[in-house]
Design a protein around this motif. Structure first.
Motif, PDB file in Angstrom:
ATOM      1  N   UNK A 227      15.499  -4.245  16.485  1.00  0.00           N
ATOM      2  CA  UNK A 227      14.993  -3.585  15.283  1.00  0.00           C
ATOM      3  C   UNK A 227      15.590  -4.230  14.042  1.00  0.00           C
ATOM      4  N   UNK A 228      14.757  -4.380  13.015  1.00  0.00           N
ATOM      5  CA  UNK A 228      15.215  -4.812  11.699  1.00  0.00           C
ATOM      6  C   UNK A 228      14.872  -3.722  10.702  1.00  0.00           C
ATOM      7  N   UNK A 229      15.881  -3.230  10.007  1.00  0.00           N
ATOM      8  CA  UNK A 229      15.699  -2.246   8.940  1.00  0.00           C
ATOM      9  C   UNK A 229      15.984  -2.972   7.630  1.00  0.00           C
ATOM     10  N   UNK A 230      15.037  -2.901   6.689  1.00  0.00           N
ATOM     11  CA  UNK A 230      15.155  -3.645   5.442  1.00  0.00           C
ATOM     12  C   UNK A 230      15.072  -2.684   4.263  1.00  0.00           C
ATOM     13  N   UNK A 231      16.065  -2.778   3.378  1.00  0.00           N
ATOM     14  CA  UNK A 231      16.062  -2.035   2.121  1.00  0.00           C
ATOM     15  C   UNK A 231      15.980  -3.074   1.006  1.00  0.00           C
ATOM     16  N   UNK A 232      14.809  -3.280   0.387  1.00  0.00           N
ATOM     17  CA  UNK A 232      14.678  -4.357  -0.598  1.00  0.00           C
ATOM     18  C   UNK A 232      15.150  -3.999  -1.998  1.00  0.00           C
ATOM     19  N   UNK A 233      15.283  -2.700  -2.293  1.00  0.00           N
ATOM     20  CA  UNK A 233      15.681  -2.265  -3.644  1.00  0.00           C
ATOM     21  C   UNK A 233      16.599  -1.062  -3.503  1.00  0.00           C
ATOM     22  N   UNK A 234      17.825  -1.326  -3.024  1.00  0.00           N
ATOM     23  CA  UNK A 234      18.725  -0.216  -2.701  1.00  0.00           C
ATOM     24  C   UNK A 234      19.006   0.656  -3.924  1.00  0.00           C
ATOM     25  N   UNK A 235      19.334   0.032  -5.041  1.00  0.00           N
ATOM     26  CA  UNK A 235      19.505   0.782  -6.288  1.00  0.00           C
ATOM     27  C   UNK A 235      18.216   0.609  -7.087  1.00  0.00           C
ATOM     28  N   UNK A 236      17.186   1.347  -6.660  1.00  0.00           N
ATOM     29  CA  UNK A 236      15.852   1.096  -7.206  1.00  0.00           C
ATOM     30  C   UNK A 236      15.755   1.306  -8.715  1.00  0.00           C
TER      31      UNK A 236
END
Length: 344
Positions: free
Chosen positions: A90-99
């Motif tokens: 599994x790959x979990x991606x957060x592209x804008x953590x501090x949106x």
């Protein structure tokens, strides 16, 4: 993928994400905040999960600082391009953590001035930035076997394109970090003290016993295409080495060993005056202790010569200030001694 072993595991809210399911899911975590803009709404933390089922879990985080762009672009590409059938985990991606910071193009959140990489472990009942830190620390870190925290120099500095790792926290994990650095294949690797920034994701990962590495992908508030291309080649190689990416997926060959550097307390060359910063050296240049590396020109004292600043140690110029205007306490450059990693 195991459920998080924390008391707060049931409190975080996600839309569009079922952590027990396979496939590609796009959603967001919920951050609650009441002000003139966000009352009766949420602040979404974009999140993608691509999973083939059982297997190791990689958590990839970008946009911790909103003005660091190479990692954000890479994260969005991974979300679009990775498919479950290519994975063995599994790959979990957060592209804008501090949106909020990403949308404002700022290092810290414009809502609460929160620096997410100084906010771990966070607080679920705190302000927006503390809530994001708590969401990642309490609900995503416990699911992960590996974390890569994608950073760049931001608007205020430029780094050599580097993997950035904290020493420790124990010898087996340290050796796994070294292997991950080599697999990623960035030209430089910067080593820093254990738990250097206690509120960072790297420290949170080390405390949680999750293999965690970070990057510094140039910066200057823009995108370095060479660093981005190196990461595009290196990320599949890294994920394959971690057992997350299927072996039959094409991946780049072995990367050359990076140039190992160590940031130490004496690395920073710090201005004692305000004015206009003139660099006297370039990133990647080798310098000697006592060598002049920067000048600061006075704005109002027209007959006063500039103040010159010298390196305190031998090493490589690893970080350089970007904006020209500086003040007392501004770090102008960082000089990092070369490190023989085989003797540490």
């Amino acid at each position: 993928m195991s459920a998080p072993a924390t008391a707060a595991a049931s409190t975080a809210k996600f839309t569009g994400i079922d952590f027990s399911a396979t496939g590609k899911q796009l959603g967001y975590g919920h951050v609650l905040h009441s002000d003139n803009v966000h009352d009766a709404s949420i602040i979404p933390v974009p999140l993608a999960m691509i999973s083939s089922g059982s297997g190791p879990v990689a958590l990839i985080v970008a946009g911790t600082h909103g003005d660091e762009y190479e990692g954000q672009i890479l994260a969005h590409e991974l979300i679009r391009e990775l498919e479950p059938e290519q994975l063995t985990g599994t790959v979990v991606v957060i592209p804008a953590a501090n949106s909020p910071a990403v949308r404002a193009g700022t290092r810290v959140s414009p809502i609460d001035a929160g620096n997410l990489n100084r906010s771990y472990p966070g607080q679920a009942s705190g302000g927006p930035t503390d809530q994001v830190a708590a969401l990642i620390r309490d609900h995503l870190l416990p699911r992960a076997d590996f974390v890569i925290d994608l950073h760049s120099g931001g608007s205020n500095s430029t780094y050599l394109p580097s993997t950035f790792i904290y020493r420790g926290p124990d010898e087996p994990t340290w050796q796994r970090k070294l292997q991950a650095v080599k697999a990623l294949g960035l030209p430089y690797a910067m080593v820093v003290a254990p738990l250097l920034e206690p509120g960072s994701l790297s420290s949170a990962g080390d405390r949680a016993g999750v293999l965690t590495i970070s990057t510094e992908l140039c910066g200057a508030g823009t995108v370095d295409r060479h660093a981005l291309d190196t990461m595009r080649r290196g990320m599949p190689r890294l994920l394959a080495g971690l057992g997350v990416l299927a072996a039959d997926r094409p991946a780049s060959g072995a990367a050359p060993d990076p140039h190992w550097l160590e940031l130490v307390p004496e690395s920073a060359v710090t201005s004692t005056v305000g004015g206009l910063f003139e660099p006297l050296v370039d990133l990647g240049q080798q310098v000697r202790a006592g060598q002049a590396v920067a000048r600061v020109h006075f704005i109002d004292e027209l007959d006063r010569p500039p103040r010159t600043f010298a390196s305190r140690i031998d090493g490589i110029v690893a970080i350089a200030r970007r904006p020209t205007l500086v003040w007392p306490g501004t770090h102008l450059v960082h000089v990092a001694p070369e490190l023989d990693i085989h003797r540490t």
